[in-house]
Scaffold this motif. Structure first.
Motif, PDB file in Angstrom:
ATOM      1  N   ARG A   1       0.825  -1.214   0.000  1.00  0.00           N
ATOM      2  CA  ARG A   1       0.000   0.000   0.000  1.00  0.00           C
ATOM      3  C   ARG A   1       0.858   1.262   0.000  1.00  0.00           C
ATOM      4  NH1 ARG A   1      -3.611  -2.999   3.402  1.00  0.00           N
ATOM      5  NH2 ARG A   1      -2.440  -2.322   5.228  1.00  0.00           N
ATOM      6  N   ARG A   2       1.991   1.212   0.699  1.00  0.00           N
ATOM      7  CA  ARG A   2       2.805   2.414   0.879  1.00  0.00           C
ATOM      8  C   ARG A   2       3.810   2.641  -0.251  1.00  0.00           C
ATOM      9  NH1 ARG A   2       5.209   2.226   6.833  1.00  0.00           N
ATOM     10  NH2 ARG A   2       6.154   4.158   6.056  1.00  0.00           N
ATOM     11  N   ALA A   3       3.985   1.666  -1.144  1.00  0.00           N
ATOM     12  CA  ALA A   3       4.946   1.831  -2.243  1.00  0.00           C
ATOM     13  C   ALA A   3       4.543   3.006  -3.121  1.00  0.00           C
ATOM     14  CB  ALA A   3       5.012   0.547  -3.063  1.00  0.00           C
ATOM     15  N   LYS A   4       5.502   3.847  -3.481  1.00  0.00           N
ATOM     16  CA  LYS A   4       5.240   5.028  -4.303  1.00  0.00           C
ATOM     17  C   LYS A   4       5.193   4.648  -5.778  1.00  0.00           C
ATOM     18  CE  LYS A   4       7.672   8.677  -3.549  1.00  0.00           C
ATOM     19  NZ  LYS A   4       8.837   9.581  -3.335  1.00  0.00           N
ATOM     20  N   PRO A   5       4.304   5.268  -6.554  1.00  0.00           N
ATOM     21  CA  PRO A   5       4.339   5.042  -7.997  1.00  0.00           C
ATOM     22  C   PRO A   5       5.695   5.452  -8.582  1.00  0.00           C
ATOM     23  CG  PRO A   5       2.283   6.108  -7.365  1.00  0.00           C
ATOM     24  CD  PRO A   5       3.172   6.133  -6.156  1.00  0.00           C
ATOM     25  N   VAL A   6       6.244   4.598  -9.432  1.00  0.00           N
ATOM     26  CA  VAL A   6       7.494   4.939 -10.103  1.00  0.00           C
ATOM     27  C   VAL A   6       7.289   6.209 -10.923  1.00  0.00           C
ATOM     28  CG1 VAL A   6       9.160   4.210 -11.858  1.00  0.00           C
ATOM     29  CG2 VAL A   6       8.274   2.548 -10.207  1.00  0.00           C
ATOM     30  N   GLU A   7       8.168   7.174 -10.769  1.00  0.00           N
ATOM     31  CA  GLU A   7       8.044   8.419 -11.523  1.00  0.00           C
ATOM     32  C   GLU A   7       8.363   8.187 -12.991  1.00  0.00           C
ATOM     33  OE1 GLU A   7      10.181  11.665  -9.898  1.00  0.00           O
ATOM     34  OE2 GLU A   7       9.278  11.513  -7.891  1.00  0.00           O
ATOM     35  N   SER A   8       7.473   8.667 -13.857  1.00  0.00           N
ATOM     36  CA  SER A   8       7.747   8.618 -15.294  1.00  0.00           C
ATOM     37  C   SER A   8       8.780   9.688 -15.609  1.00  0.00           C
ATOM     38  CB  SER A   8       6.461   8.876 -16.086  1.00  0.00           C
ATOM     39  OG  SER A   8       5.491   7.899 -15.785  1.00  0.00           O
ATOM     40  N   PRO A   9       9.949   9.302 -16.103  1.00  0.00           N
ATOM     41  CA  PRO A   9      10.988  10.308 -16.357  1.00  0.00           C
ATOM     42  C   PRO A   9      10.513  11.367 -17.353  1.00  0.00           C
ATOM     43  CG  PRO A   9      11.873   8.076 -16.513  1.00  0.00           C
ATOM     44  CD  PRO A   9      10.389   7.944 -16.447  1.00  0.00           C
ATOM     45  N   THR A  10      10.913  12.606 -17.111  1.00  0.00           N
ATOM     46  CA  THR A  10      10.664  13.681 -18.072  1.00  0.00           C
ATOM     47  C   THR A  10      11.998  14.064 -18.677  1.00  0.00           C
ATOM     48  OG1 THR A  10       8.773  14.503 -16.797  1.00  0.00           O
ATOM     49  CG2 THR A  10       9.766  16.004 -18.404  1.00  0.00           C
ATOM     50  N   ALA A  11      12.165  13.722 -19.928  1.00  0.00           N
ATOM     51  CA  ALA A  11      13.433  13.965 -20.603  1.00  0.00           C
ATOM     52  C   ALA A  11      13.452  15.364 -21.189  1.00  0.00           C
ATOM     53  CB  ALA A  11      13.637  12.928 -21.703  1.00  0.00           C
ATOM     54  N   PRO A  12      14.619  15.980 -21.267  1.00  0.00           N
ATOM     55  CA  PRO A  12      14.707  17.302 -21.915  1.00  0.00           C
ATOM     56  C   PRO A  12      14.392  17.201 -23.390  1.00  0.00           C
ATOM     57  CG  PRO A  12      16.897  16.430 -21.421  1.00  0.00           C
ATOM     58  CD  PRO A  12      15.913  15.520 -20.744  1.00  0.00           C
ATOM     59  N   ALA A  13      14.038  18.316 -23.993  1.00  0.00           N
ATOM     60  CA  ALA A  13      13.584  18.336 -25.382  1.00  0.00           C
ATOM     61  C   ALA A  13      14.634  17.819 -26.357  1.00  0.00           C
ATOM     62  CB  ALA A  13      13.155  19.748 -25.762  1.00  0.00           C
TER      63      ALA A  13
END
Length: 348
Positions: free
Chosen positions: A65-77
């Motif tokens: 329950r406490r596991a954080k969603p993996v962040e979707s990387p935001t790549a530079p343009a």
């Protein structure tokens, strides 16, 4: 190669084919020469029976329950241009597809829809849990998305779920819950532990998004078959659905799908501009020819949710090719060393 195993444990032959034909086909694949991972390296990790048991015990309902969603990387343009410059010329194996076992009711709109994880092809997908060791010390539990592909004992997820990228380290305590759904009692579904994990060096060392995928050999077989894995280049432009557990839809507690098109964007990656998924969707497959009916060409994974690009809508994913298939096959065919192999060596 085969349909899903039924409740009695038998494996029915594909419609229109005999069991003998299935066995001949399976044997012909097994006898092909090994061409594993030509053209690039892989970062691998294997897990003992004790480690698998410790992982299953670690993931209590509270930790899940406490596991954080993996962040979707935001790549530079400028990322697509860099990928284009770094993409290698070799294409690996020419055997670039593995058939599905089973074939979903159509997603009728390009708006994300909550889907039933207990019908095909969604029952091949699920939640992927992991523990990441932080460089400065300490650990963090995360949750992402994944799916069985190509084989009843191979799970595919994003490379950044298996390895932080550029660190060279593979994460720990991998757990997959196939057909996962959240209830008042916690996460429900088939729990899968792993014997082996493989990540391309281009991701785990170099952080190249064109290789942001990983394959894991499951210790337990899927109880509902698997998606096909299609690594042929002509798949760009075919309508597809993206599946995952995004935080911005259902708070990462429900499986969602969105319809779009995996269009060619730049060398090595595709873009699905209709895909609005955020954190937690990482590793979820892009599926072409989705259907709730079985057919050899239905329900094939051609990419996965990987990253976003600053200033542009949609989600990008690696374009699978022969090297992707080589890594899948190496993972599928991996055999752990026997006790004798660990303590002996042949003479010269």
């Amino acid at each position: 190669m085969h349909r899903a195993t039924d409740a009695a444990g038998s494996r029915p032959a594909r419609p229109g084919s005999s069991r003998a034909a299935e066995e001949i086909h399976a044997r012909s694949l097994a006898e092909k020469p090994d061409r594993t991972c030509h053209g690039y390296g892989k970062n691998i990790e294997s897990f003992s029976a004790q480690e698998r048991q410790e992982t299953l015990e670690y993931w209590t309902d509270e930790r899940l329950r406490r596991a954080k969603p993996v962040e979707s990387p935001t790549a530079p343009a400028e990322t697509p241009r860099r990928i284009h410059e770094e993409k290698e010329s070799g294409q690996g194996s020419t055997d670039a597809s593995a058939p599905p076992a089973e074939e979903a009711e159509a997603i009728s709109t390009e708006n994300p829809e909550k889907v039933d994880p207990n019908v095909r092809p969604f029952w091949n997908c699920g939640k992927f849990f992991l523990t990441q060791v932080n460089p400065a010390g300490g650990t963090q539990d995360y949750q992402g998305s994944a799916a069985f592909v190509g084989d009843p004992k191979v799970v595919m997820t994003a490379g950044h779920c298996a390895s932080a990228g550029t660190s060279g380290r593979i994460n720990t305590k991998f757990l997959f819950i196939r057909s996962a759904w959240s209830s008042i009692f916690g996460w429900v579904g088939q729990k899968i532990s792993f014997s082996h994990c493989a990540v391309p060096d281009e991701w785990s060392v170099n952080g190249n998004y064109a290789y942001d995928y990983a394959f894991l050999q499951a210790h337990e077989r899927s109880e509902a078959g698997w998606l096909g894995l299609d690594c042929r280049p002509q798949n760009s432009g075919i309508p597809s659905i993206s599946v995952g557990y995004p935080q911005n839809y259902g708070n990462a507690n429900d499986m969602y799908a969105v319809r779009g098109t995996a269009d060619y964007d730049i060398e090595g990656i595709d873009r699905m501009p209709q895909n609005p998924f955020s954190h937690g969707c990482s590793g979820g497959p892009w599926i072409i020819y989705w259907s709730n009916q079985y057919a050899p060409d239905n329900n094939r994974a051609i990419s996965l949710n990987s990253f976003g690009v600053a200033g542009y809508p949609g989600v990008w994913g690696p374009r699978f090719d022969g090297r992707t298939f080589d890594l899948f096959r190496a993972t599928r065919d991996y055999q752990p060393p026997s006790a004798g192999d660990l303590h002996s060596a042949a003479g010269g």
